[in-house]
Design a protein around this motif. Structure first.
Motif, PDB file in Angstrom:
ATOM      1  N   VAL A  81      98.522  25.877  85.549  1.00 15.59           N
ATOM      2  CA  VAL A  81     100.541  25.887  85.782  1.00 15.59           C
ATOM      3  C   VAL A  81     100.089  24.488  85.395  1.00 15.59           C
ATOM      4  O   VAL A  81     101.067  23.394  84.678  1.00 15.59           O
ATOM      5  N   THR A  96     100.910  22.989  81.845  1.00 18.43           N
ATOM      6  CA  THR A  96     102.128  23.140  81.681  1.00 18.43           C
ATOM      7  C   THR A  96     102.858  22.199  81.765  1.00 18.43           C
ATOM      8  O   THR A  96     104.111  22.315  81.054  1.00 18.43           O
ATOM      9  N   LEU A 149     102.913  27.945  77.595  1.00 19.49           N
ATOM     10  CA  LEU A 149     103.263  28.454  78.713  1.00 19.49           C
ATOM     11  C   LEU A 149     102.598  30.413  78.054  1.00 19.49           C
ATOM     12  O   LEU A 149     102.300  30.762  79.431  1.00 19.49           O
ATOM     13  N   THR A 186      99.666  30.251  79.654  1.00 18.47           N
ATOM     14  CA  THR A 186      99.168  30.318  80.977  1.00 18.47           C
ATOM     15  C   THR A 186     100.020  31.618  81.249  1.00 18.47           C
ATOM     16  O   THR A 186      99.486  32.183  82.740  1.00 18.47           O
ATOM     17  N   VAL A 236     101.012  28.052  92.421  1.00 15.32           N
ATOM     18  CA  VAL A 236     101.958  27.824  91.906  1.00 15.32           C
ATOM     19  C   VAL A 236     102.341  25.836  92.175  1.00 15.32           C
ATOM     20  O   VAL A 236     102.250  25.626  91.209  1.00 15.32           O
ATOM     21  N   THR A 243     110.313  25.203  83.650  1.00 14.49           N
ATOM     22  CA  THR A 243     108.177  25.047  83.395  1.00 14.49           C
ATOM     23  C   THR A 243     108.550  26.353  84.476  1.00 14.49           C
ATOM     24  O   THR A 243     107.274  26.865  84.774  1.00 14.49           O
ATOM     25  N   CYS A 254     106.467  29.532  85.512  1.00 15.40           N
ATOM     26  CA  CYS A 254     105.345  30.037  85.741  1.00 15.40           C
ATOM     27  C   CYS A 254     105.110  31.286  86.915  1.00 15.40           C
ATOM     28  O   CYS A 254     104.358  31.626  86.864  1.00 15.40           O
TER      29      CYS A 254
END
Length: 725
Positions: A382, A385, A605, A608, A652, A693, A697
């Motif tokens: 995370v 990204t 992504l 991830t 996250v 984003t 995630c």
């Protein structure tokens, strides 16, 4: 140990699934990139294009400058017309069809013997025959630009893919080794040496790497042709571009994938070899140390490297930080360092987050504290990204905003009149515009000059040609020294990027048509974002036509009346107010760059998701007894699911905050570079992209955490308590 490794692969397929998928996708993309590069380098033979004449003669469009290390060439901004005397002699050889413009004949077709044509032309023009006649049109230049942009797009995507592939594979093997401590301890108890344990882990990585690389090569071979066709349809590649038959891209992709697998597992294998036999008796699954010594040293070294290289760049060449190749690659150092050192920050950060209302704070805090390595394995992708999204998109947005601020400060005209696309204003139109009462009119044209630096490098600078008096009335140049009023036909205004930029110094330059001149430096502009360029007088821009007219108002002039008069005088030209012109010419990210950034973020992504899903799958068996204890203590399945989702969301959030911190540090370096370049030190943080984003995630993490938990909770609490890890 090979048989043990193969047996482990068969019984622990879920553990290695993430590494396999990550490597296969990475090798597939590397295969596609290699095939595209190989195919673009070996263009097929193409016809002469629109030219029907057997021989085409072009005006000289190439500047050639001899240097001690060889001849340097550059494309002229204003190709020279074919001399009238040469055209007259060519008409005696055969029928001639000439393309005539206001500045003369720049291209003609002739039906004559090529050798005779070359004898007449000599060095005054270029003679094209056969398939080379296609070079007479604008197509080849556009094709070169499209191929360069396409190769840059695939190169950037391939670099990011290799980076995140190593990251995912290393994270997977590190977490797998941590989860298999007892297994390795039992092997050590049975007599296995540390070297045998290390070779077992490396053998597992080798097997995964071979299978994944072979799969990736097959996927890349299937995906490359339709991808090339789609890029051609979208105008991102020339119409003739197809994927050819090449072998080296498969070798490069396969061995790169295998190297990535072994490099990613190297550190994990060393840690596995240090497992003590007594670990087999250990019952507690809580992590003893949040970070290993090797990870700490590597993270600290990368952090120091990122800081030192940034400081050196700011001190020596801050303008380098504004180039795309630099701002795409440089953040990787800081991102990797932050990912390696993240376990040190996660425990206090999670503690801070769990003090916020609405979370099941005690359980979430203790679960994440007990499994710091699991938390780090989930938070690190995370972080990567979010930091990539913030750094790349934030850098392009900041540069665009700085360029827009420069244009606003530089433009003082009340109106800007622009010529139709591909055309310029003729003398009659300029006379009509100058006749508008209450105005100061400054026509300017686009041109270029070349300078030879250090005796070997032929450097091109974009330039504007304008009369100095009118230029000073309509434009506020960002001068570091000198005066605009001192510009004349024997002078030039340069910027601080030039090697020689002292006022009064004379520099030898080649004008837009290749004419050599030695000009005096009248003034020096700051470097800024690199768009300040050069200014000369119209006499030093032969072949250039005025394509823009800046108009300032005199005291007492009525803007509405002036606007109407300008529209009547401009003919097909567009009359825009200062604000409208600034909006119309506001800098933005071009289509290819935007697609490249979106491709990079899409890859990040995707990886991830792979990393989060794989970590969750590996951790599932170790969390079964925790779930059973919660159920036996009276927690309902819904409460357990909400707790699992809250844990994932907290991790996250911690990773996203660390990614935001990395973004801030990267953008701070860019801000400092802009300030040192005397550019407007603005800052643009892409909050929308960062929020999107982080939300993506979070959705991935919560889904990957709650779905397996829901499946596990279908069994009774007593049955869960009796399951083996």
């Amino acid at each position: 140990m090979l048989s043990v490794a193969l047996g482990t692969l068969r019984t622990r397929r879920a553990v290695f699934a993430g590494s396999f998928v990550a490597l296969a996708l990475g090798v597939a993309l590397l295969t596609v990139m290699g095939l595209a590069l190989a195919s673009s380098a070996s263009a097929p033979e193409r016809g002469p294009g629109r030219s029907a004449a057997p021989v085409v003669v072009l005006g000289q469009d190439t500047l050639r400058v001899p240097t001690p290390s060889g001849e340097r060439t550059a494309r002229l901004a204003h190709p020279r017309p074919i001399p009238a005397a040469t055209v007259a002699r060519l008409r005696k050889l055969g029928p001639v069809v000439a393309d005539r413009s206001a500045t003369g004949v720049h291209r003609l077709g002739i039906d004559a013997d090529p050798a005779a044509v070359r004898e007449v032309v000599g060095d005054e023009a270029r003679v094209l025959t056969g398939a080379a006649r296609r070079l007479a049109g604008p197509g080849p230049e556009r094709e070169r630009e499209a191929l360069t942009a396409m190769n840059a797009l695939f190169g950037t995507a391939g670099g990011v893919t290799a980076f995140v592939s190593v990251f995912v594979v290393a994270s997977t093997f590190a977490f797998a080794v941590e989860r298999r401590r007892r297994e390795f301890a039992l092997l050590r108890t049975a007599g296995a040496t540390p070297g045998q344990i290390r070779r077992t882990v490396l053998a597992e990585a080798l097997a995964v790497g071979v299978l994944a690389s072979a799969t990736g090569c097959a996927l890349g071979a299937r995906a490359a042709p339709p991808l090339a066709a789609e890029m051609t349809r979208q105008g991102l590649a020339p119409a003739w571009f197809t994927i050819g038959h090449h072998v080296w891209p498969y070798h490069a992709a396969f061995w790169t994938g295998l190297s990535v697998a072994l490099c990613g597992a190297a550190a994990a294998s060393w840690r596995a070899g240090r497992t003590a036999p007594a670990e087999a008796l250990r019952e507690a699954s809580a992590d003893r140390r949040p970070i290993t010594r090797g990870r700490l040293l590597c993270g600290a070294a990368l952090l120091l490297t990122a800081a030192v290289t940034l400081a050196l760049s700011l001190a020596a060449d801050p303008g380098d930080l504004l180039h795309r190749k630099t701002y795409v690659s440089r953040p990787m150092l800081l991102i990797t360092a932050a990912a390696l050192l993240s376990p040190l920050c996660l425990r206090p950060l999670v503690g801070l987050l769990t003090r916020l209302p609405g979370l099941r704070a005690p359980l979430v805090r203790e679960n994440t504290a007990a499994g710091v390595r699991r938390t780090a394995a989930l938070a690190a992708p995370v972080l990567v990204t979010v930091a990539l999204a913030g750094s790349l998109l934030g850098t392009t947005a900041t540069l665009n905003r700085a360029k827009a601020a420069e244009a606003r400060e530089r433009t003082t005209a009340a109106f800007v009149v622009t010529a139709p696309d591909g055309a310029g204003f003729d003398a009659a139109a300029l006379r009509r515009l100058r006749a508008v009462p209450g105005t100061v009119v400054s026509p300017s044209s686009s041109t270029a000059v070349h300078v030879l630096e250090d005796g070997v490098a032929l450097v091109r600078s974009e330039a504007r040609a304008a009369a100095p008096g009118a230029l000073a009335a309509t434009t506020r140049l960002p001068l570091a020294a000198g005066r605009v009023e001192d510009l004349d036909d024997d002078a030039i205004v340069v910027n601080e990027e030039w090697r020689r930029h002292r006022v009064g110094e004379r520099v030898r330059v080649w004008l837009g048509d290749g004419t050599p001149r030695t000009l005096r430096i009248a003034a020096v502009m700051t470097t800024g974002t690199g768009d300040n360029g050069v200014y000369v007088t119209p006499r030093n821009a032969p072949g250039a036509t005025a394509d823009r007219v800046d108009v300032a108002l005199t005291a007492g002039a009525d803007p509405r009346a002036v606007a109407g008069a300008l529209r009547a005088a401009a003919g097909d030209g567009r009359v825009l107010t200062r604000e409208a012109w600034l909006r119309a010419t506001a800098p933005g990210t071009d289509r290819t760059t935007r697609l490249g950034l979106l491709l990079v973020l899409g890859i990040a992504l995707l990886y991830t998701g792979i990393s989060v899903a794989n970590t969750t799958a590996m951790d599932r068996s170790g969390r079964v007894r925790d779930l059973a204890v919660l159920r036996l203590a009276g927690a309902t399945p819904g409460q357990v699911l909400r707790l699992t989702g809250a844990e994932a969301l907290t991790v996250v959030s911690a990773g996203a905050l660390l990614g935001l911190l990395v973004t801030g540090v990267n953008l701070a370096g860019l801000w400092a570079a802009l300030a040192l370049q005397s550019a407007p030190p603005v800052l643009a943080v892409p909050w929308q992209a960062l929020g999107t984003t982080a939300a993506a995630c979070a959705l991935l993490a919560v889904t990957c955490a709650t779905v397996p938990t829901a499946v596990t909770l279908r069994r009774g609490a007593v049955d869960l308590a009796g399951l083996r890890e």
